[in-house]
Design a protein around this motif. Sequence first.
Motif, short mmCIF file in Angstrom:
data_model
loop_
_atom_site.label_atom_id
_atom_site.label_comp_id
_atom_site.label_asym_id
_atom_site.label_seq_id
_atom_site.Cartn_x
_atom_site.Cartn_y
_atom_site.Cartn_z
N ARG A 24 23.77 32.74 31.13
CA ARG A 24 24.58 33.56 30.24
C ARG A 24 25.81 34.12 30.95
N MET A 25 25.73 34.23 32.25
CA MET A 25 26.90 34.62 33.02
C MET A 25 27.86 33.46 33.24
N LEU A 26 27.32 32.25 33.43
CA LEU A 26 28.13 31.14 33.92
C LEU A 26 28.36 30.03 32.91
N VAL A 35 22.91 29.01 41.54
CA VAL A 35 22.67 30.42 41.82
C VAL A 35 21.19 30.66 42.10
N LEU A 36 20.32 30.06 41.32
CA LEU A 36 18.88 30.25 41.53
C LEU A 36 18.43 29.66 42.87
N ASP A 68 29.86 36.60 41.64
CA ASP A 68 30.69 35.91 42.63
C ASP A 68 31.03 34.48 42.18
N ARG A 69 30.01 33.80 41.64
CA ARG A 69 30.24 32.42 41.19
C ARG A 69 31.20 32.38 40.01
N THR A 75 38.75 30.61 38.27
CA THR A 75 39.88 29.91 38.88
C THR A 75 39.81 28.42 38.58
N GLU A 76 38.61 27.85 38.71
CA GLU A 76 38.42 26.42 38.43
C GLU A 76 38.72 26.10 36.97
N ARG A 77 38.30 26.99 36.06
CA ARG A 77 38.46 26.72 34.63
C ARG A 77 39.90 26.83 34.17
N GLU A 78 40.74 27.47 34.98
CA GLU A 78 42.17 27.51 34.65
C GLU A 78 42.78 26.11 34.72
#
Length: 299
Positions: A24-26, A35-36, A68-69, A75-78
Amino acid sequence: MSPTDTGSDAFAQARPRLFAIAYRMLGTRADAEDVLQDAWLRWHQADQGSLQSAEAWLVTVVTRLSIDRLRAAKTEREAYVGWWLPEPLVRTEHAEPVDERTPESAAELAGELSLALMWVLERLAPEERAAFLMRQVFDQDYADIAALLDKSEAACRQLVHRASERVQQERPRFEVSRDAHHRLLEQFVAAARGSDRAAMKALLADGVQLVSDGGGKVPSFAKVLEGADRIVNLYWATALRLGEQVSYRITLINGEPGLLRYVGGQLESAQTFVTDGERIVAIYTVRNPDKLARIPPLQ
């Protein structure tokens, strides 16, 4: 049982909640699983015997890693080609049945955020998104959120307030039963299969919008499509061009009825719909094949 086994059991028990937070965050399985994996390594390096609550510690670590991720992902999604939508989570008909009467199942379904809501969450800053999810989705106390984000309770209340206002402004919100949602999609599928433009248009709100994510891998629209006529023409042209090659399957996508569209037996898109119970007001279409890879093939 060895301490290692005990630690593994604690992580395994918490894993569904941890994955829910990270996804839900990412918005993608891959990012959530990364992350896990990082949290798992930190967990096995921690002094587990000194922790008051293993789950609280893990939730804190996963949330902070997700923040953090997400900062890096923004930035990547830009540089992403076109609109970015989350990877859809599909509950297939072969999944275990869900008894909505139990508190556990009700909480599970409530925690499955629609693509429409996650589309709005993309506009929040990482800490705003975390605070909003912890409070509004996972029902955490402000004291716990403050400890998790290393901020004051007052600051966390402000984060949640700002995020909630943004969500309310940008997200169409209607109280519609799952059965009513499902019936509307059945009518829409019948109209689309029959190339019935009038029937399709009758099911769409005048100001309906469609957001499409092709990720630069397949064609998609650079702009949000608006208007019933334009969207009817899109589905009508698809039916006219592809005919019997096109098939639809109604399923649960992120906890809500949605459509999987197949062309020649191959999954072409996952589509979710916002409805007021009578007409469709928004459509979110994921076409990026990377985001469809985990969805089972047509049986």
